[in-house]
Design an enzyme around this catalytic site. Structure first.
Site, PDB file in Angstrom:
ATOM      1  N   LYS A 195       0.844  -1.199   0.000  1.00 27.81           N
ATOM      2  CA  LYS A 195       0.000   0.000   0.000  1.00 27.81           C
ATOM      3  C   LYS A 195       0.881   1.252   0.000  1.00 27.81           C
ATOM      4  CE  LYS A 195      -3.405   2.319   2.858  1.00 27.81           C
ATOM      5  NZ  LYS A 195      -4.247   2.274   4.054  1.00 27.81           N
ATOM      6  N   GLU A 203      10.514  -4.792   4.243  1.00 24.42           N
ATOM      7  CA  GLU A 203      10.513  -6.196   3.844  1.00 24.42           C
ATOM      8  C   GLU A 203      10.198  -6.338   2.355  1.00 24.42           C
ATOM      9  OE1 GLU A 203       9.049  -4.926   6.487  1.00 24.42           O
ATOM     10  OE2 GLU A 203       9.141  -6.281   8.209  1.00 24.42           O
ATOM     11  N   GLY A 232      -4.695  -1.803   5.093  1.00 24.42           N
ATOM     12  CA  GLY A 232      -3.957  -2.960   4.572  1.00 24.42           C
ATOM     13  C   GLY A 232      -4.620  -4.282   4.932  1.00 24.42           C
ATOM     14  N   ARG A 233      -5.039  -4.419   6.200  1.00 19.72           N
ATOM     15  CA  ARG A 233      -5.590  -5.704   6.647  1.00 19.72           C
ATOM     16  C   ARG A 233      -7.019  -5.953   6.166  1.00 19.72           C
ATOM     17  NH1 ARG A 233      -4.334  -2.192  10.552  1.00 19.72           N
ATOM     18  NH2 ARG A 233      -5.884  -1.399  12.008  1.00 19.72           N
ATOM     19  N   GLU A 268      -4.264  -6.302  15.163  1.00 22.84           N
ATOM     20  CA  GLU A 268      -3.742  -4.996  14.738  1.00 22.84           C
ATOM     21  C   GLU A 268      -4.844  -3.942  14.876  1.00 22.84           C
ATOM     22  OE1 GLU A 268      -0.382  -4.610  11.636  1.00 22.84           O
ATOM     23  OE2 GLU A 268      -2.138  -3.955  10.521  1.00 22.84           O
ATOM     24  N   HIS A 280      -5.639 -32.983  18.294  1.00 22.96           N
ATOM     25  CA  HIS A 280      -4.503 -33.813  18.724  1.00 22.96           C
ATOM     26  C   HIS A 280      -3.334 -32.956  19.155  1.00 22.96           C
ATOM     27  CE1 HIS A 280      -6.412 -37.549  17.337  1.00 22.96           C
ATOM     28  NE2 HIS A 280      -6.962 -36.750  16.452  1.00 22.96           N
ATOM     29  N   LYS A 301       9.824  -0.840  14.151  1.00 22.30           N
ATOM     30  CA  LYS A 301      10.388  -0.533  12.829  1.00 22.30           C
ATOM     31  C   LYS A 301      11.461   0.549  12.965  1.00 22.30           C
ATOM     32  CE  LYS A 301       6.121  -1.005  10.065  1.00 22.30           C
ATOM     33  NZ  LYS A 301       5.196  -0.292   9.201  1.00 22.30           N
TER      34      LYS A 301
END
Ligand code: F6P
Length: 543
Positions: free
Chosen positions: A207, A213, A267-268, A353, A384, A512
């Protein structure tokens, strides 16, 4: 219309709920005293059947939760959300992921301009482009059809497309779709190892187009491609999705290969925008649009259903009840389909977030619990692994069980086994096993005396563990869209009730910033002002 900023603890309903929390009964007692409970606390909508009767609530609690929603102004807030008001006030933005799946004729305005026509232009761009890659008419630099797509992004620019692509694997075409997210160079190289540069398309999704990254990973992928095919191949092999068009140009991606998005999409919550390009490539534009259609139908349900019959609102109010009144720390999401194995990770970003906040909309520290930790794994694998703690541990863990009436490959024997477990687990969590039942079982197995007495306490299940069952007819792009939108609106309602801003994420900034300082120190080899522990660790890494 305005976005309310009401401290929920000042409402009458909050006080009422505090009293009710002190006197709540067990789930077993609720079921024993009310035959109509299952029907009464269920909502049937489209292909969804949501049974929330195995939760710690009765009519009084439900009424108080619904009143709380009304007292904090949920109805006004909901209208402001859909109308594109600037409800993300700390970033000065509207929150309009719902507009991305609105009907073509809708009129949704941001700063006086109807954004729907532009949304449909981008949808058309996604359709044309993805279709041409799928049918092979769009060629790679060597004139071949593409065989693989690599999505490079992180957070919302990765989790949404990755989760949906996995969830819709049954509907997938021949393109191999991979995801690179972590700045871990080993992650990048392991993906690049699997693809052929001559037939690979890179979709760089960011965005902001400033994320360390993603820019590092895209740069590495570009270098790898250039080494194999030369600089001129970049134009054919790289496309980008972003709001930051100048930065994309600087990276070397041609303007005709850019898919725009808007700052009013978080973004999310962005998988419905051009961020979903990798989804459209993986399953084709028709399925991508069906996903949006399903989300739109859930939007309509959320926007119009009264709060007491509104799926996202009820689920959110239950979360508020458990988190703020009953001290639950977390919620589990257990999908009974392997296709949804990335759903919990996707929801972790969406939920944590958004609502991991401790300052309210008036800028005051909250005096109550907000947010919730979400986690999970598909059933039956999770049974399990961590179900022991859910059945006999000390924690209160409300859980969502998501299952489907029909399986996709139609292997009924497997599906019956899967779903038998699905239903059995919620029953076991609620009913438990009494001491008398344990004794009876042990006697039937031939135990008696000391041997029996020693075992009894360990074999008791107290039950009374709350679950909500979301039973859906079939996993299709449409029902998946509705399911994801259900969680988006649940997040919204929780944020409104807790009086927090759900659509910013300042909490990710500090780490960051410090990483940038440390990275500079690696370059200059000067480890400066850190606490003693961090300084010691840095020296050990760069000795
Ligand atoms: O660091 C958090 C975050 O800002 C997320 O909210 C976002 O989804 C992610 O980083 C990626 O951001 P971008 O799409 O701008 O690269």
């Amino acid at each position: 219309m305005s976005f309310p900023k009401i401290n929920p603890t000042t409402t009458n309903s909050w006080k009422k709920l505090t009293e009710l929390a002190a006197n709540r009964k067990t789930l077993q007692a609720y079921f024993a005293e009310d035959d109509a409970r299952a029907k009464q606390f269920s909502i049937e909508w489209d292909q969804f059947f949501v049974d929330y009767s195995k939760n710690h609530l009765d009519n009084d609690i439900k009424e108080a939760l619904v009143s709380l929603a009304k007292e904090v102004g949920l109805e006004d807030a909901r209208a402001a959300y859909f109308a594109g008001e600037t409800i993300n006030q700390t970033e000065g933005r509207a929150v309009l992921h719902t507009a991305l799946r609105a009907k073509a004729g809708a009129d949704i305005r941001v700063d006086g301009e109807n954004v729907v026509p532009e949304i449909y232009n981008v949808r058309e761009q996604i359709r044309t482009f993805s279709q041409s890659v799928i049918d092979g008419s769009r060629k790679s630099s060597s004139g071949q059809a593409f065989t693989a797509v690599v999505n490079i992004g992180i957070g919302g620019s990765d989790l949404g497309p990755a989760m949906i692509t996995e969830a819709l694997a049954y509907y997938k075409n021949h393109l191999d779709v991979h995801f690179i997210s972590n700045v871990d160079g080993d992650h990048v190289m392991e993906v690049l190892k699997k693809v052929n540069p001559a037939t690979t398309l890179f979709v760089v999704v960011s965005k902001t187009f400033t994320t360390q990254e993603t820019l590092s990973n895209a740069t590495t992928a570009k270098k790898w491609l250039v080494e194999a095919l030369g600089e001129s191949a970049v134009a054919d092999h790289f496309v980008a999705v972003s709001t930051n068009l100048p930065a994309i140009g600087a990276f070397g991606i041609q303007s005709e290969n850019v898919f725009p998005m808007n700052d009013w999409v978080g973004g999310r919550f962005s998988l419905w925008s051009a961020v979903g390009l990798s989804i459209a490539l993986a399953v084709g534009p028709d399925h991508f649009e069906a996903l949006l259609e399903g989300a739109h139908e859930m939007d309509t349900h959320f926007a119009t259903a009264p709060i007491d019959e509104n799926i996202p609102a009820i689920l959110a109010l239950l979360t508020v009840w458990y988190t703020s009144f009953l001290d639950a720390q977390s919620e589990a999401v257990i999908p009974y389909t392997q296709y949804l194995h990335r759903l919990p990770a996707y929801l972790q970003q969406g939920i944590m977030e958004s609502n991991g906040k401790s300052v309210d909309r008036n800028g005051e520290a909250v005096s109550y619990q907000t947010g919730n930790i979400v986690w999970g794994e598909p059933g039956t694998n999770s049974q399990h692994a961590f179900f022991q703690l859910m059945h006999q541990g000390t924690k209160l863990i409300p859980a969502h069980f998501i299952g489907f009436v029909e399986s996709l490959h139609g292997n009924q024997d497997h599906h019956d086994k899967l779903m038998a477990n699905f239903f059995a687990q919620t029953e076991a969590l609620m009913q438990g096993k009494t001491e008398a039942q344990v004794r009876e079982e042990l006697v039937a197995k031939g135990l008696s005396g000391d041997a029996l007495e020693k075992l009894v306490p360990f074999k008791i299940f107290t039950g009374d563990k709350p679950t909500t069952t979301v039973l859906i007819e079939k996993l299709t792009p449409k029902t998946l869209g509705a399911l994801v939108a259900m969680y988006e609106h649940k997040i919204f309602v929780e944020g409104v009730v807790w009086n927090i801003f759900s659509y910013d994420q300042w909490g990710v900034e500090l780490g960051k910033q410090l990483a940038t300082v440390i990275l500079d120190e690696f370059d200059t080899r000067k480890i400066s002002s850190h606490d003693a522990s961090t300084a010691q660790l840095l020296r050990r890494f760069k000795s």
